[in-house]
Design a protein around this motif. Sequence first.
Motif, PDB file in Angstrom:
ATOM      1  N   ARG A 192      -1.780 -16.195   2.786  1.00  0.00           N
ATOM      2  CA  ARG A 192      -2.634 -15.066   3.187  1.00  0.00           C
ATOM      3  C   ARG A 192      -3.575 -14.690   2.044  1.00  0.00           C
ATOM      4  O   ARG A 192      -3.125 -14.353   0.950  1.00  0.00           O
ATOM      5  N   VAL A 193      -4.868 -14.728   2.306  1.00  0.00           N
ATOM      6  CA  VAL A 193      -5.861 -14.270   1.339  1.00  0.00           C
ATOM      7  C   VAL A 193      -6.036 -12.770   1.559  1.00  0.00           C
ATOM      8  O   VAL A 193      -6.480 -12.338   2.612  1.00  0.00           O
ATOM      9  N   ASP A 194      -5.617 -11.981   0.566  1.00  0.00           N
ATOM     10  CA  ASP A 194      -5.672 -10.522   0.686  1.00  0.00           C
ATOM     11  C   ASP A 194      -7.048  -9.962   0.344  1.00  0.00           C
ATOM     12  O   ASP A 194      -7.511  -9.026   0.982  1.00  0.00           O
ATOM     13  N   SER A 195      -7.680 -10.530  -0.675  1.00  0.00           N
ATOM     14  CA  SER A 195      -9.017 -10.075  -1.041  1.00  0.00           C
ATOM     15  C   SER A 195      -9.691 -11.121  -1.924  1.00  0.00           C
ATOM     16  O   SER A 195      -9.030 -11.971  -2.522  1.00  0.00           O
ATOM     17  N   THR A 196     -11.013 -11.022  -1.959  1.00  0.00           N
ATOM     18  CA  THR A 196     -11.808 -11.883  -2.826  1.00  0.00           C
ATOM     19  C   THR A 196     -12.845 -11.013  -3.515  1.00  0.00           C
ATOM     20  O   THR A 196     -13.223  -9.957  -3.001  1.00  0.00           O
ATOM     21  N   ALA A 197     -13.269 -11.463  -4.685  1.00  0.00           N
ATOM     22  CA  ALA A 197     -14.299 -10.723  -5.418  1.00  0.00           C
ATOM     23  C   ALA A 197     -15.165 -11.710  -6.179  1.00  0.00           C
ATOM     24  O   ALA A 197     -14.656 -12.661  -6.772  1.00  0.00           O
ATOM     25  N   GLU A 198     -16.461 -11.460  -6.135  1.00  0.00           N
ATOM     26  CA  GLU A 198     -17.422 -12.284  -6.862  1.00  0.00           C
ATOM     27  C   GLU A 198     -18.066 -11.419  -7.938  1.00  0.00           C
ATOM     28  O   GLU A 198     -18.819 -10.513  -7.632  1.00  0.00           O
ATOM     29  N   HIS A 199     -17.734 -11.717  -9.178  1.00  0.00           N
ATOM     30  CA  HIS A 199     -18.305 -10.999 -10.327  1.00  0.00           C
ATOM     31  C   HIS A 199     -19.345 -11.925 -10.950  1.00  0.00           C
ATOM     32  O   HIS A 199     -19.117 -12.516 -11.994  1.00  0.00           O
ATOM     33  N   GLU A 200     -20.481 -12.046 -10.255  1.00  0.00           N
ATOM     34  CA  GLU A 200     -21.491 -13.021 -10.653  1.00  0.00           C
ATOM     35  C   GLU A 200     -22.070 -12.734 -12.032  1.00  0.00           C
ATOM     36  O   GLU A 200     -22.412 -13.653 -12.761  1.00  0.00           O
ATOM     37  N   ASP A 201     -22.161 -11.458 -12.412  1.00  0.00           N
ATOM     38  CA  ASP A 201     -22.702 -11.124 -13.723  1.00  0.00           C
ATOM     39  C   ASP A 201     -21.807 -11.657 -14.841  1.00  0.00           C
ATOM     40  O   ASP A 201     -22.275 -12.017 -15.908  1.00  0.00           O
ATOM     41  N   TYR A 259     -14.929 -15.413 -10.469  1.00  0.00           N
ATOM     42  CA  TYR A 259     -14.592 -15.261  -9.061  1.00  0.00           C
ATOM     43  C   TYR A 259     -13.082 -15.105  -8.951  1.00  0.00           C
ATOM     44  O   TYR A 259     -12.335 -15.777  -9.660  1.00  0.00           O
ATOM     45  N   GLU A 260     -12.641 -14.213  -8.074  1.00  0.00           N
ATOM     46  CA  GLU A 260     -11.234 -13.861  -8.011  1.00  0.00           C
ATOM     47  C   GLU A 260     -10.736 -13.902  -6.564  1.00  0.00           C
ATOM     48  O   GLU A 260     -11.417 -13.456  -5.651  1.00  0.00           O
ATOM     49  N   ILE A 261      -9.542 -14.437  -6.409  1.00  0.00           N
ATOM     50  CA  ILE A 261      -8.874 -14.460  -5.111  1.00  0.00           C
ATOM     51  C   ILE A 261      -7.500 -13.837  -5.300  1.00  0.00           C
ATOM     52  O   ILE A 261      -6.767 -14.247  -6.204  1.00  0.00           O
ATOM     53  N   ILE A 262      -7.169 -12.853  -4.488  1.00  0.00           N
ATOM     54  CA  ILE A 262      -5.820 -12.293  -4.489  1.00  0.00           C
ATOM     55  C   ILE A 262      -5.199 -12.681  -3.158  1.00  0.00           C
ATOM     56  O   ILE A 262      -5.794 -12.483  -2.098  1.00  0.00           O
ATOM     57  N   ALA A 263      -4.027 -13.282  -3.223  1.00  0.00           N
ATOM     58  CA  ALA A 263      -3.383 -13.810  -2.019  1.00  0.00           C
ATOM     59  C   ALA A 263      -1.877 -13.614  -2.105  1.00  0.00           C
ATOM     60  O   ALA A 263      -1.337 -13.271  -3.155  1.00  0.00           O
ATOM     61  N   THR A 264      -1.202 -13.842  -0.983  1.00  0.00           N
ATOM     62  CA  THR A 264       0.245 -13.722  -0.898  1.00  0.00           C
ATOM     63  C   THR A 264       0.826 -15.014  -0.361  1.00  0.00           C
ATOM     64  O   THR A 264       0.312 -15.576   0.607  1.00  0.00           O
TER      65      THR A 264
END
Length: 81
Positions: free
Chosen positions: A60-69, A73-78
Amino acid sequence: MDSLAQEYLIDVKGIECPQPVNVVAKELSKMPVGTQFRIVTDNYVCYMMLQRLLKMLGERVDSTAEHEDAEEYEIIATRLM
């Protein structure tokens, strides 16, 4: 995030694709079901490939974040399987 669950960090920054896919798959095999984990990469293509891998594996992918600056890139999953 459940405060009782242990969070794992899988940092694959600086690793060229497709090697991060292998690293993540290996780390997942060590985690108990129900574990929340965070994947961090600095490569957008790997970021997209890792999301696809997790879905194919039934995690399960709980959230994603793109910190392009910050080129991060981050993926939080279970872990479900």
